[in-house]
Design an enzyme around this catalytic site. Structure first.
Site, PDB file in Angstrom:
ATOM      1  N   LYS A   1      37.469  32.740  40.627  1.00  0.00           N
ATOM      2  CA  LYS A   1      38.241  34.044  40.387  1.00  0.00           C
ATOM      3  C   LYS A   1      37.625  35.329  40.893  1.00  0.00           C
ATOM      4  O   LYS A   1      36.244  35.369  40.952  1.00  0.00           O
ATOM      5  CB  LYS A   1      38.361  34.011  38.936  1.00  0.00           C
ATOM      6  CG  LYS A   1      39.172  33.183  38.116  1.00  0.00           C
ATOM      7  CD  LYS A   1      39.047  33.509  36.557  1.00  0.00           C
ATOM      8  CE  LYS A   1      39.602  32.437  35.540  1.00  0.00           C
ATOM      9  NZ  LYS A   1      39.494  32.682  34.424  1.00  0.00           N
TER      10      LYS A   1
ATOM     11  N   ARG B   1      39.754  38.667  25.172  1.00  0.00           N
ATOM     12  CA  ARG B   1      40.719  37.673  25.936  1.00  0.00           C
ATOM     13  C   ARG B   1      39.444  36.615  26.539  1.00  0.00           C
ATOM     14  O   ARG B   1      38.591  37.023  27.282  1.00  0.00           O
ATOM     15  CB  ARG B   1      41.505  38.391  27.111  1.00  0.00           C
ATOM     16  CG  ARG B   1      42.451  39.105  26.770  1.00  0.00           C
ATOM     17  CD  ARG B   1      42.998  39.917  27.869  1.00  0.00           C
ATOM     18  NE  ARG B   1      44.210  40.501  27.851  1.00  0.00           N
ATOM     19  CZ  ARG B   1      45.340  40.284  27.483  1.00  0.00           C
ATOM     20  NH1 ARG B   1      45.788  39.117  27.627  1.00  0.00           N
ATOM     21  NH2 ARG B   1      46.478  41.210  27.215  1.00  0.00           N
TER      22      ARG B   1
ATOM     23  N   ARG C   1      41.735  63.328  50.620  1.00  0.00           N
ATOM     24  CA  ARG C   1      42.792  62.887  49.916  1.00  0.00           C
ATOM     25  C   ARG C   1      42.160  61.834  48.678  1.00  0.00           C
ATOM     26  O   ARG C   1      43.009  61.628  47.745  1.00  0.00           O
ATOM     27  CB  ARG C   1      43.546  62.014  50.898  1.00  0.00           C
ATOM     28  CG  ARG C   1      44.506  62.767  51.936  1.00  0.00           C
ATOM     29  CD  ARG C   1      44.893  61.867  52.857  1.00  0.00           C
ATOM     30  NE  ARG C   1      43.816  60.982  53.724  1.00  0.00           N
ATOM     31  CZ  ARG C   1      43.860  60.060  54.282  1.00  0.00           C
ATOM     32  NH1 ARG C   1      45.154  59.779  54.805  1.00  0.00           N
ATOM     33  NH2 ARG C   1      42.855  59.402  54.995  1.00  0.00           N
TER      34      ARG C   1
ATOM     35  N   TYR D   1      43.254  39.777  38.717  1.00  0.00           N
ATOM     36  CA  TYR D   1      42.419  38.501  39.083  1.00  0.00           C
ATOM     37  C   TYR D   1      43.193  37.934  40.212  1.00  0.00           C
ATOM     38  O   TYR D   1      44.500  37.897  40.624  1.00  0.00           O
ATOM     39  CB  TYR D   1      42.802  37.509  38.180  1.00  0.00           C
ATOM     40  CG  TYR D   1      42.656  37.859  36.688  1.00  0.00           C
ATOM     41  CD1 TYR D   1      41.600  37.562  35.760  1.00  0.00           C
ATOM     42  CD2 TYR D   1      43.574  38.616  36.039  1.00  0.00           C
ATOM     43  CE1 TYR D   1      41.495  37.783  34.590  1.00  0.00           C
ATOM     44  CE2 TYR D   1      43.516  38.981  34.783  1.00  0.00           C
ATOM     45  CZ  TYR D   1      42.358  38.684  33.928  1.00  0.00           C
ATOM     46  OH  TYR D   1      42.253  38.914  32.681  1.00  0.00           O
TER      47      TYR D   1
ATOM     48  N   LYS E   1      45.211  31.340  19.903  1.00  0.00           N
ATOM     49  CA  LYS E   1      44.835  30.461  21.082  1.00  0.00           C
ATOM     50  C   LYS E   1      43.330  30.453  21.182  1.00  0.00           C
ATOM     51  O   LYS E   1      42.467  29.452  21.164  1.00  0.00           O
ATOM     52  CB  LYS E   1      45.484  30.375  22.154  1.00  0.00           C
ATOM     53  CG  LYS E   1      45.239  29.150  23.260  1.00  0.00           C
ATOM     54  CD  LYS E   1      45.973  29.335  24.589  1.00  0.00           C
ATOM     55  CE  LYS E   1      45.517  28.000  25.586  1.00  0.00           C
ATOM     56  NZ  LYS E   1      46.381  28.145  26.627  1.00  0.00           N
TER      57      LYS E   1
ATOM     58  N   HIS F   1      37.893  31.337  28.885  1.00  0.00           N
ATOM     59  CA  HIS F   1      38.984  30.376  29.541  1.00  0.00           C
ATOM     60  C   HIS F   1      38.426  29.788  30.917  1.00  0.00           C
ATOM     61  O   HIS F   1      37.651  30.254  31.466  1.00  0.00           O
ATOM     62  CB  HIS F   1      40.211  31.103  30.005  1.00  0.00           C
ATOM     63  CG  HIS F   1      40.818  31.938  28.820  1.00  0.00           C
ATOM     64  ND1 HIS F   1      41.403  33.083  29.019  1.00  0.00           N
ATOM     65  CD2 HIS F   1      41.070  31.730  27.770  1.00  0.00           C
ATOM     66  CE1 HIS F   1      41.914  33.667  27.904  1.00  0.00           C
ATOM     67  NE2 HIS F   1      41.791  32.480  26.721  1.00  0.00           N
TER      68      HIS F   1
ATOM     69  N   HIS G   1      35.181  32.252  31.361  1.00  0.00           N
ATOM     70  CA  HIS G   1      35.482  33.602  31.684  1.00  0.00           C
ATOM     71  C   HIS G   1      36.174  34.192  30.458  1.00  0.00           C
ATOM     72  O   HIS G   1      37.105  33.790  30.146  1.00  0.00           O
ATOM     73  CB  HIS G   1      36.147  33.759  32.854  1.00  0.00           C
ATOM     74  CG  HIS G   1      36.503  35.299  33.096  1.00  0.00           C
ATOM     75  ND1 HIS G   1      37.658  35.733  32.887  1.00  0.00           N
ATOM     76  CD2 HIS G   1      35.754  36.332  33.310  1.00  0.00           C
ATOM     77  CE1 HIS G   1      37.875  37.023  33.237  1.00  0.00           C
ATOM     78  NE2 HIS G   1      36.585  37.465  33.257  1.00  0.00           N
TER      79      HIS G   1
END
Length: 182
Positions: A72, A59, A23, A132, A167, A62, A119
């Protein structure tokens, strides 16, 4: 799950161990007992997912300041990312060092990011989704970041940056920030 140390102090690369049959497969992505036995955080209080449409999108970088520092657990669900961590813990032997990890939907890898790391990631494939888990709730007042092209780190991004938020472009260099002490 297999927990592998990385060059950065306290960061773990986690390999899923799927059970495969006709499967497809089934694999645990988190187990309190296994994480605790490896000395990792187990009290995840929030989960999030990001979806990014265009390859080259960046991204980051942060992090959250005390008292809202977070651990995280990151996994790529669709597509692929170049995931970057910077150790910003002033007491760490790997302070101000960075390392990158390629995570993709099919590789069975997760990244455990402890407190005190900035990160971010660059998307390597269109329509990429990243999951996350975090040990702290998001706190806008504790939210902070480092510019992705800060010369103090000289991060080598694999693609030209095609999209980035205002930002994230506006974060200052790390030289103007107080390090994380945890």
């Amino acid at each position: 799950m297999r927990f592998q140390a990385t060059r950065l102090q306290d960061v773990k690369l986690i390999t899923l161990e799927p059970v495969i049959d006709e499967r497809g497969y089934f694999a645990r992505t988190f187990c309190v007992h296994e994480f605790a036995a490896a000395g990792l955080a187990t009290a995840f209080v929030q989960g999030s997912v990001s979806r990014t449409l265009q390859a080259g999108t960046l991204r980051g970088m942060h992090f959250q300041r005390a008292p809202h520092e977070e651990v995280k657990l990151i996994r790529c669900l669709a597509g692929a990312i170049y995931d970057v961590l910077i150790d910003i813990r002033s007491t760490s032997p790997t302070y101000m060092q960075w390392e990158a990890y390629r995570l993709s939907a099919g590789d069975g890898l997760q990244l455990y990011v402890p407190h005190g790391f900035a990160h971010g990631f660059q998307v390597l494939a269109p329509e990429t989704e990243v999951s996350y888990l975090m040990t702290e709730f998001y706190s806008a007042g504790a939210s902070d970041g480092i510019r992705y092209d800060d010369p103090a780190f000289n991060i080598s991004w694999p693609l030209p940056v095609t999209e980035i938020s205002a930002k994230d472009v506006g974060w200052p260099d790390f030289s103007g920030k107080a390090p994380v002490t945890r």
